[in-house]
Design an enzyme around this catalytic site. Sequence first.
Site: not given
Length: 184
Positions: A42, A128
């Site tokens: 995620h 990220h």
Amino acid sequence: MKSKPHYFFAVVIPDDVKKTIYHEMKRRQFPFKRFTHPDDYHITLSFIGAAEENALLEACTLIKQKLLNERPFQVTLSSFHTFGTPLSPRIFWVGMDESEALYRLQSHVADACRKAGFILDKKPFRPHVTTARKWIGEGPYKPGSEPEWPSFQINEVALYETNSMNEPRYTKKWSHFLNLRKEE
């Protein structure tokens, strides 16, 4: 005594992109102690920590309001990175292009969380996907060649609950899809 679960809001990554990241990690056989389960990939927008249900519900309502006019948008994964020292990185991650829309999305989510009473980390947002933790290699991490990473559409924000006793560790508790309507 069972600890309280922790919560965070994040971008939901499409399953095909999760598979691409997973296969690239597997192909490279990086020496890390723990790898992130592909279902747990995620992009964190706001980490909440332990929270009461009513505050989480308020944050969800505020996020939905703030995102009413936000449309889906594209991002492209870009390169491998680490957090921690190069000799022994703590976190290994895949970065992405610097998307103005993604930064705006994160800002809306963080504003809603603060308005709901949450105190958020003051570190700047660095989008990220965490893929591994705790380097166990004999030498320092050295970046290799980058794969051809895919672009993908961001269209869903979710509230996740963390349970470190399970694999995958994160359970989606709520989500909101960005506005799919065409401009009139």
